[in-house]
Motif scaffolding. Structure first.
Motif, PDB file in Angstrom:
ATOM      1  N   ASN A   1      18.228  -8.776 -11.430  1.00 32.01           N
ATOM      2  CA  ASN A   1      17.915 -10.066 -10.821  1.00 32.01           C
ATOM      3  C   ASN A   1      16.714 -10.750 -11.470  1.00 32.01           C
ATOM      4  N   ILE A   2      16.561 -10.546 -12.790  1.00 34.89           N
ATOM      5  CA  ILE A   2      15.518 -11.271 -13.521  1.00 34.89           C
ATOM      6  C   ILE A   2      16.234 -12.129 -14.566  1.00 34.89           C
TER       7      ILE A   2
ATOM      8  N   PHE B   1       0.693  -1.527   2.941  1.00 32.03           N
ATOM      9  CA  PHE B   1       1.823  -2.113   2.227  1.00 32.03           C
ATOM     10  C   PHE B   1       1.603  -3.614   2.184  1.00 32.03           C
ATOM     11  N   ARG B   2       1.190  -4.065   1.010  1.00 29.86           N
ATOM     12  CA  ARG B   2       0.801  -5.462   0.831  1.00 29.86           C
ATOM     13  C   ARG B   2       2.011  -6.226   0.316  1.00 29.86           C
ATOM     14  N   PRO B   3       2.491  -7.224   1.068  1.00 29.84           N
ATOM     15  CA  PRO B   3       3.675  -7.961   0.614  1.00 29.84           C
ATOM     16  C   PRO B   3       3.482  -8.476  -0.806  1.00 29.84           C
ATOM     17  N   SER B   4       4.518  -8.373  -1.609  1.00 24.62           N
ATOM     18  CA  SER B   4       4.413  -8.826  -2.986  1.00 24.62           C
ATOM     19  C   SER B   4       5.783  -9.285  -3.461  1.00 24.62           C
ATOM     20  N   PHE B   5       5.920  -9.412  -4.751  1.00 20.21           N
ATOM     21  CA  PHE B   5       7.184  -9.915  -5.291  1.00 20.21           C
ATOM     22  C   PHE B   5       7.635  -9.090  -6.473  1.00 20.21           C
ATOM     23  N   PHE B   6       8.825  -8.560  -6.390  1.00 16.08           N
ATOM     24  CA  PHE B   6       9.540  -8.017  -7.548  1.00 16.08           C
ATOM     25  C   PHE B   6      10.952  -8.575  -7.449  1.00 16.08           C
ATOM     26  N   PRO B   7      11.511  -9.013  -8.571  1.00 17.54           N
ATOM     27  CA  PRO B   7      12.821  -9.664  -8.475  1.00 17.54           C
ATOM     28  C   PRO B   7      13.907  -8.727  -7.974  1.00 17.54           C
ATOM     29  N   PHE B   8      13.735  -7.428  -8.145  1.00 20.37           N
ATOM     30  CA  PHE B   8      14.818  -6.492  -7.818  1.00 20.37           C
ATOM     31  C   PHE B   8      14.668  -5.835  -6.456  1.00 20.37           C
ATOM     32  N   THR B   9      13.633  -6.217  -5.695  1.00 19.76           N
ATOM     33  CA  THR B   9      13.516  -5.706  -4.325  1.00 19.76           C
ATOM     34  C   THR B   9      13.150  -6.859  -3.391  1.00 19.76           C
ATOM     35  N   GLU B  10      13.518  -6.702  -2.143  1.00 18.72           N
ATOM     36  CA  GLU B  10      13.124  -7.665  -1.121  1.00 18.72           C
ATOM     37  C   GLU B  10      13.440  -7.095   0.255  1.00 18.72           C
ATOM     38  N   PRO B  11      12.500  -7.062   1.170  1.00 18.49           N
ATOM     39  CA  PRO B  11      11.100  -7.403   0.984  1.00 18.49           C
ATOM     40  C   PRO B  11      10.442  -6.445  -0.018  1.00 18.49           C
ATOM     41  N   SER B  12       9.454  -6.964  -0.748  1.00 19.20           N
ATOM     42  CA  SER B  12       8.723  -6.164  -1.721  1.00 19.20           C
ATOM     43  C   SER B  12       7.296  -5.946  -1.234  1.00 19.20           C
TER      44      SER B  12
ATOM     45  N   CYS C   1     -16.504   1.246  -4.077  1.00 18.88           N
ATOM     46  CA  CYS C   1     -17.133   1.658  -5.329  1.00 18.88           C
ATOM     47  C   CYS C   1     -16.652   0.756  -6.460  1.00 18.88           C
ATOM     48  N   ARG C   2     -17.101   1.064  -7.683  1.00 20.00           N
ATOM     49  CA  ARG C   2     -16.752   0.235  -8.823  1.00 20.00           C
ATOM     50  C   ARG C   2     -15.242   0.264  -9.068  1.00 20.00           C
ATOM     51  N   VAL C   3     -14.667   1.471  -8.955  1.00 21.86           N
ATOM     52  CA  VAL C   3     -13.242   1.618  -9.260  1.00 21.86           C
ATOM     53  C   VAL C   3     -12.366   0.758  -8.336  1.00 21.86           C
ATOM     54  N   CYS C   4     -12.722   0.730  -7.050  1.00 23.85           N
ATOM     55  CA  CYS C   4     -11.912  -0.069  -6.111  1.00 23.85           C
ATOM     56  C   CYS C   4     -12.500  -1.461  -5.933  1.00 23.85           C
ATOM     57  N   GLN C   5     -13.430  -1.821  -6.775  1.00 25.09           N
ATOM     58  CA  GLN C   5     -14.104  -3.124  -6.705  1.00 25.09           C
ATOM     59  C   GLN C   5     -14.605  -3.404  -5.294  1.00 25.09           C
ATOM     60  N   ASN C   6     -15.161  -2.340  -4.705  1.00 25.72           N
ATOM     61  CA  ASN C   6     -15.755  -2.434  -3.375  1.00 25.72           C
ATOM     62  C   ASN C   6     -14.811  -2.832  -2.258  1.00 25.72           C
ATOM     63  N   THR C   7     -13.518  -2.723  -2.510  1.00 28.68           N
ATOM     64  CA  THR C   7     -12.576  -3.062  -1.452  1.00 28.68           C
ATOM     65  C   THR C   7     -12.182  -1.837  -0.644  1.00 28.68           C
ATOM     66  N   GLY C   8     -12.419  -0.649  -1.206  1.00 26.54           N
ATOM     67  CA  GLY C   8     -11.967   0.567  -0.529  1.00 26.54           C
ATOM     68  C   GLY C   8     -10.488   0.843  -0.737  1.00 26.54           C
ATOM     69  N   TRP C   9      -9.817  -0.056  -1.458  1.00 20.24           N
ATOM     70  CA  TRP C   9      -8.378   0.108  -1.682  1.00 20.24           C
ATOM     71  C   TRP C   9      -8.057   0.184  -3.171  1.00 20.24           C
ATOM     72  N   LEU C  10      -7.058   0.964  -3.496  1.00 24.65           N
ATOM     73  CA  LEU C  10      -6.590   1.053  -4.876  1.00 24.65           C
ATOM     74  C   LEU C  10      -5.097   0.760  -4.919  1.00 24.65           C
ATOM     75  N   GLU C  11      -4.727  -0.118  -5.819  1.00 25.78           N
ATOM     76  CA  GLU C  11      -3.315  -0.434  -5.971  1.00 25.78           C
ATOM     77  C   GLU C  11      -2.649   0.713  -6.726  1.00 25.78           C
ATOM     78  N   ILE C  12      -1.539   1.203  -6.196  1.00 26.92           N
ATOM     79  CA  ILE C  12      -1.002   2.431  -6.772  1.00 26.92           C
ATOM     80  C   ILE C  12       0.470   2.344  -7.162  1.00 26.92           C
ATOM     81  N   LEU C  13       1.234   1.536  -6.467  1.00 26.77           N
ATOM     82  CA  LEU C  13       2.654   1.446  -6.836  1.00 26.77           C
ATOM     83  C   LEU C  13       3.294   0.216  -6.219  1.00 26.77           C
ATOM     84  N   GLY C  14       4.455  -0.103  -6.729  1.00 21.48           N
ATOM     85  CA  GLY C  14       5.228  -1.232  -6.215  1.00 21.48           C
ATOM     86  C   GLY C  14       6.526  -0.716  -5.609  1.00 21.48           C
TER      87      GLY C  14
END
Ligand SMILES: [Zn+2]
Lengths: 801, 338
Positions: free
Chosen positions: B145-146, B244-255, B270-283
């Protein structure tokens, strides 16, 4: 894109802190990548008037100014040159902290005291760069806080907008999401302006010939005064990443950032015959763009043309000739809708990406086209005293039909695994402007708003629902899995076994890029004359070094060896499993990938262990290793033949043959190959071609009984010509039909004084055993003599005592 | 009691006890029990005795012989033990000298983490599938679907080969290949190399992905959350919070993109998480109806989820590696740390 919180608040009342806004947007799928807070002690930055400018007695580049800030007159030492007496400037007084972090203290510059600082635009983070002081227009009042006229403080969010959300590429778009979340109304900006009596139709004619232009509006404005934009407009453009140019261009950009609709202003006098045609370009037509490129157009290009020639590439960029300039007084203001994929094609084929093309590609709001035109007209009247002709030319060849979507309530729990209350469903849809057309107990039929090009299926609506309902409110459950056997595929098992065996023998696993440089392939791996047909090149490599798909793992491993040796990691014991890539020999553009395994070994690093003295590796070490590796794959019927491959030492390389296929290469790397990689010999390698190896399960042989009777050993040493290989001897042993000879092992190879020149001695231990009885000396002696005779007959050898 | 027997017993037991070497003991054995020794001599004297004394005397001499034998034997064991002991003392080594090691090789950290992930998914009922690295536009984009000329193509900068084939930009083409060949339900992972036209400290032109795919008649977004939480907890060996942060991938929905609580700072910032406490890990997301349609599956009947994990990213987080290029330099000083 950069979004200003201050600007957002013009559209919707936001009760949240900056952090909450970021968090909310992120959890709605509008990923807030950073928050930039612009802070300033605003009460200490005031409007000052320069009363007197005097030379600094000690420094040519400095002046001493007397500045009136109403409450007092300040002496300020200044390095700028662009001001004159009487000018209004922002003055940061002692104790002020500026947005760029600078703290203002009483200072002494080259002996003269200074009580504050006059500011440039960059110091107030209004622009990135500035030359000299910011000279304020006379609308500013001496002594007022500068912040009263425009907000210095703001919060900027960097938001990553996914490609499906073209509607969010503006402050309006982001505000619409926030308003929907908060269930609050969205406030649209003013479009009130005064129209002239004269009608626009008299001044301009528009003809749409290319159907990829779905709507075109044109408005005519006269008596325009081109000048610098008001501070607020400059500030917002700057902070959102667009450089201010003049009020006309700035307002088109301002509306772009505000409403997401790209606009273009043409100098009306440059439009031949006051005629606008939206058409496909004719072959070889040319267009000089705003950024001074000359484009040669083709029929794929959709252009805005006057009676003669193209004046803009539709949706991508305007032409130089019709650009507004200081002499411009009348404008044609374009606001249009162009087909997204057509714009994308043009933008890509001409390698031109603009703020406009970026938005058109993602789809703008066709219903917003006229509104944005009105908004810009209003601002141009406010800011540039434009006289706006009556009406607008609005050509829409085809009526836009809104997409109708059915949503069955039952699908929501089926997909999400949880129910969303019907009331919540309806309020989310309503908040997003998704209009419910019909409704019954099973579901609704809705109409997608024109700004949402991403909504056409039921699943698109379910996504909207989960976005606003919150993924956190969806429970976490575990699928009911069916029990079924999971077995690794044969190829996977083969690779795993090889890797495990190599690790067990002390080799480190490495990973190299699948692409490499031509210079590492020529001439040893691919002869120069055959390079083009035998190599597989990327069309758009990252660099020349990463251009060719590797045909063998070995050159990558040699690079790895060289990299380590150059860093004093002296012992090389590495392996890699991976694919190699080959053009199809038929030259038809097809390719093959072959699974492969390669191991590389140097002698051991000296001085590693106090007890180990024998450090040098040789061919027999690598041969033994290769055998263990193949045995790990349950391959035992192996035969080594001499290998002719220019990568290897001509006298120290062999190929393992199994089932008539050369499944592996073993040997010392050719010194010339090593020289190319700046490596000192020797280095040894095993290459295993996994696609030639059938997957073999473990051999299921029936157990042989443990012998009950003792063995008897007899040693013999055969004296043979050097040219006779050990394989020749073993072949003779293998062909012997002896019931008593159980096993033969080579225990010594000797060349030297004890044997004649050109000869060698191979010493074997022969083990005799009977399964039925203890052997007698006579019986063994008889059998042994028989065997010696066969050896002598077949090999012509002598025996050495 | 015969005085001569008694004297001999006393003398022998004294001398044996005093013996300090095996040779000395052997001499005592000869002296007492040898053919010409004292005990046989006593036995000889038996014949001169009156008949009525003979049995008693004979019994006493035999007893004496037994006693001396036993004393000699005990003393011999004692002396042998001390001889052996001395010998062993002489063989004493400095056991603190380093041993000769047969070192095990080190698995590359990327393979290590990939194998770990594969094992976890096997345990959750996913089989392992593979597909080619050189792919067609169709499998890499269109079937997912791309469409051509869609801005979604910009999400993945592609490396092209002549004649229009390309290096797969994700492991997702395997979804299509498996669905074309097999019948639903599906539950598999696909692991391997993927490629993008991208190179800096956190982007490598070649990297590794694991794709997960589960399609049956009932799997939901809630199940997706469950599977991924289980996976992440096992992979990081601790309880991981996710969002689970809503996002967009053409081949899934909801993504959605999945963020985990920062493993570097325990979500403190910290520096790695840019002080958000969260790390993006997968889609991840629910398989898009268009994807099912491209393999002629009815999305009214079949549904499920797909997800993709970047192995480099996870490995960097697990081991605190800041520069992705380290993985492909293969410096022994790097590899030996795993
Ligand atoms: Zn952190």
């Amino acid at each position: 894109m950069k979004i200003s919180l201050d600007w957002l608040k013009e559209f919707v009342d936001i009760p949240w802190s900056a952090e909450e806004v970021a968090e909310r947007l992120t959890m709605l799928g509008l990923e807030t990548e950073s928050i930039e807070k612009i802070q300033c002690t605003t009460d200490k930055v005031v409007v000052g008037q320069i009363l007197k400018i005097e030379k600094h007695p000690q420094a040519d580049k400095l002046t001493v100014c007397t500045v009136n800030v109403k409450s007092e007159e300040l002496q300020i030492v200044c390095g700028a040159k662009n001001m004159k007496e009487g000018d209004l400037v922002p003055v940061a007084m002692i104790g002020a902290q500026l947005p760029n972090g600078l703290k203002i203290k009483k200072g002494k510059l080259r002996g003269i005291e200074s009580f504050g600082m006059m500011c440039s635009t960059s110091e107030l983070l209004i622009s990135e760069e500035s030359d000299g002081l910011w000279l304020l227009p006379d609308t500013f009042k001496v002594g007022d806080c500068v912040n009263n006229s425009f907000p210095i403080e703001d919060t900027l969010f960097e938001i990553g907008i996914t490609p499906n959300r073209g509607d969010c590429l503006s402050h309006l778009g982001i505000a619409r999401e926030i308003a929907a979340y908060l269930e609050k109304p969205l406030k649209l900006p003013s479009t009130d302006f005064k129209e002239e009596k004269e009608s626009v139709d008299k001044k301009i004619k528009v003809k749409v010939e290319d159907t990829d232009c779905l709507r075109y509006t044109a408005r005519v404005l006269e008596g325009v005064r081109l000048e610098v934009s008001p501070v607020k407009i400059q500030l917002r453009l700057n902070r959102c990443g667009i450089r201010p140019i003049n009020n006309v261009v700035d307002i088109t950009n301002y509306v772009l950032l505000e409403l997401g609709q790209p606009l273009h202003a043409f100098d009306l006098t440059k439009i031949k015959s006051n005629q606008i045609n939206i058409r496909s370009a004719r072959a070889k037509e040319k267009l000089q763009t705003l950024d001074d490129k000359e484009l040669t157009l083709d029929k794929e290009s959709m252009v805005i043309a006057d009676a003669d020639k193209p004046i803009a590439l539709a949706g991508v960029m305007g032409g130089k000739e019709s650009e507004v300039n200081e002499k411009t007084t009348s404008l044609l203001l374009e606001s249009a809708y162009f087909d997204p994929s057509r714009v994308r094609k043009m933008s890509r084929s001409k390698a031109l990406i603009s703020e406009s093309s970026y938005r058109f590609e993602r789809g703008v709001d066709i219903e917003n086209v006229a509104f944005a035109s009105k908004r810009a007209a209003k601002l141009l009247q406010d800011v540039a005293q434009a006289k706006i002709l009556k009406g607008v030319v609005d050509v829409q060849p085809k009526k836009w039909t809104k997409k109708k979507i059915k949503l069955r309530f039952s699908r929501i729990p089926k997909i999400l695994g949880c129910d969303i209350p019907e009331k919540k469903i309806l309020s989310i849809l309503n908040g997003l402007g998704i209009e419910t057309k019909t409704k019954n107990k099973d579901g609704v039929e809705v109409e997608a708003p024109t700004h949402r090009h991403d909504l056409s299926l039921e699943i698109d609506l379910i996504e909207e629902l989960v976005r606003f309902y919150g993924t956190d409110n969806v429970p976490t459950t575990h699928p009911e899995a069916e029990v079924r056997p999971i077995q690794a595929k044969p190829e996977q098992q083969t690779v795993a076994r090889l890797n495990q065996a190599a690790l067990g023998m002390g080799f480190n696993q490495v990973l190299n890029y699948s692409f490499m440089a031509k210079k590492d392939l020529i001439p040893h791996f691919i002869p120069a004359s055959q390079f083009d047909q035998n190599s597989l090149a990327l069309e758009n490599p990252i660099t020349e070094e990463l251009k060719y798909m590797r045909p063998r793992l070995l050159p990558s491993l040699l690079r790895t060896a060289q990299y380590n040796l150059a860093r004093d990691n002296k012992e090389i014991a590495i392996f890699e499993s991976g694919s190699t890539y080959h053009p199809n020999s038929k030259g038809n553009g097809q390719t093959t990938e072959r699974p492969s395994f390669t191991l590389l070994m140097s002698s051991k690093e000296p001085k590693v262990n106090w007890k180990e003295n024998s450090l040098s590796a040789d061919f027999y070490d690598i041969k033994g290793i290769s055998l263990s590796l193949l045995n790990a794959l349950n391959i035992f019927d192996l035969n080594m033949i001499p290998l002719k491959d220019s990568v290897y030492h001509p006298g120290q390389a062999g190929a393992w043959v199994s089932d008539k296929k050369e499944i592996a290469y073993v040997g010392q790397i050719h010194p010339l190959v090593l020289k190319h990689f700046s490596i000192e010999p020797p280095l040894f390698a095993v290459e295993i071609f996994l696609d030639l190896i059938p997957y073999k399960r473990e051999r299921l042989n029936k157990l042989r009984p443990i012998p009950k009777f003792p063995k008897v050993s007899r040693d013999i040493a055969l004296v043979l010509p050097n040219a006779t290989s050990e394989q020749d001897v073993r072949d003779v042993f293998n062909q012997l039909k002896s019931n008593l000879l159980e096993n033969v092992s080579l225990f010594d190879v000797y060349q030297g004084a004890q044997v004649p020149e050109g000869m060698k001695s191979l010493a074997y231990s022969l083990h005799y055993r009977s399964q039925d009885d203890t052997l007698t000396d006579e019986l063994v002696e008889k059998e042994h003599q028989k065997i010696c005779q066969v050896l002598k007959d077949k090999l012509g050898c002598e025996f050495r005592a | 009691m015969n005085p001569s027997i008694e004297t001999l017993r006393e003398e022998a037991s004294k001398k044996i006890a005093a013996a300090s070497a095996l040779e000395e003991l052997e001499q005592l054995r000869i002296d007492y029990l040898g053919k010409k020794g004292s005990v046989p001599a006593l036995m000889q004297s038996l014949k001169d005795l009156p008949n009525e004394e003979k049995p008693l005397f004979g019994k006493s001499v035999n007893e004496l012989k037994g006693e001396i034998s036993s004393l000699l034997s005990d003393k011999k064991d004692e002396l042998s033990a001390s001889v052996l002991n001395e010998k062993l003392q002489d063989e004493k080594l400095d056991i603190t000298l380093p041993g000769s090691r047969y070192l095990l090789g080190k698995k590359h950290p990327i393979n290590k983490v990939m194998d770990e992930a594969i094992e976890i998914f096997k345990g959750l009922g996913f089989s392992l599938e593979e597909g080619p690295e050189i792919e067609s536009e169709y499998y890499n984009f269109e079937a997912l679907n791309i469409p051509d000329n869609h801005p979604a193509r910009d999400m993945q900068d592609t490396l092209y080969l002549p004649t229009g084939s390309l290096l797969r930009t994700h492991t997702s083409p395997v979804q299509i290949r498996v669905m074309e060949k097999q019948k639903p339900p599906f539950s598999f992972i696909a692991a391997g190399k993927v490629y993008r036209h991208d190179a800096d400290v956190t982007h490598s032109p070649m990297f590794h992905q694991i794709e997960g795919f589960l399609v049956d008649q009932k799997t939901t977004f809630a199940d997706l959350k469950g599977i991924l939480e289980t996976f992440l907890n096992q992979l990081f060996h601790k309880k991981i919070s996710t969002r689970f942060r809503p996002s967009f991938f053409p081949f899934t929905e909801p993504s959605a993109e999945v963020d985990i609580s920062c493993v570097m700072c325990d979500a403190k910032g910290c520096r790695v998480c840019q002080n958000t406490g969260w790390l993006e890990i997968l889609g991840c997301g629910m398989v898009h109806p268009e994807v099912l349609k491209s393999v002629n599956l009815d999305s009214e009947e079949w549904q499920g989820f797909a997800f993709g994990v970047g192995i480099e990213r996870i490995t960097m987080l697990k081991y605190g590696i800041a520069d992705i290029r380290l993985f492909f330099e293969n410096d022994a000083r790097f590899l030996n740390q795993f």
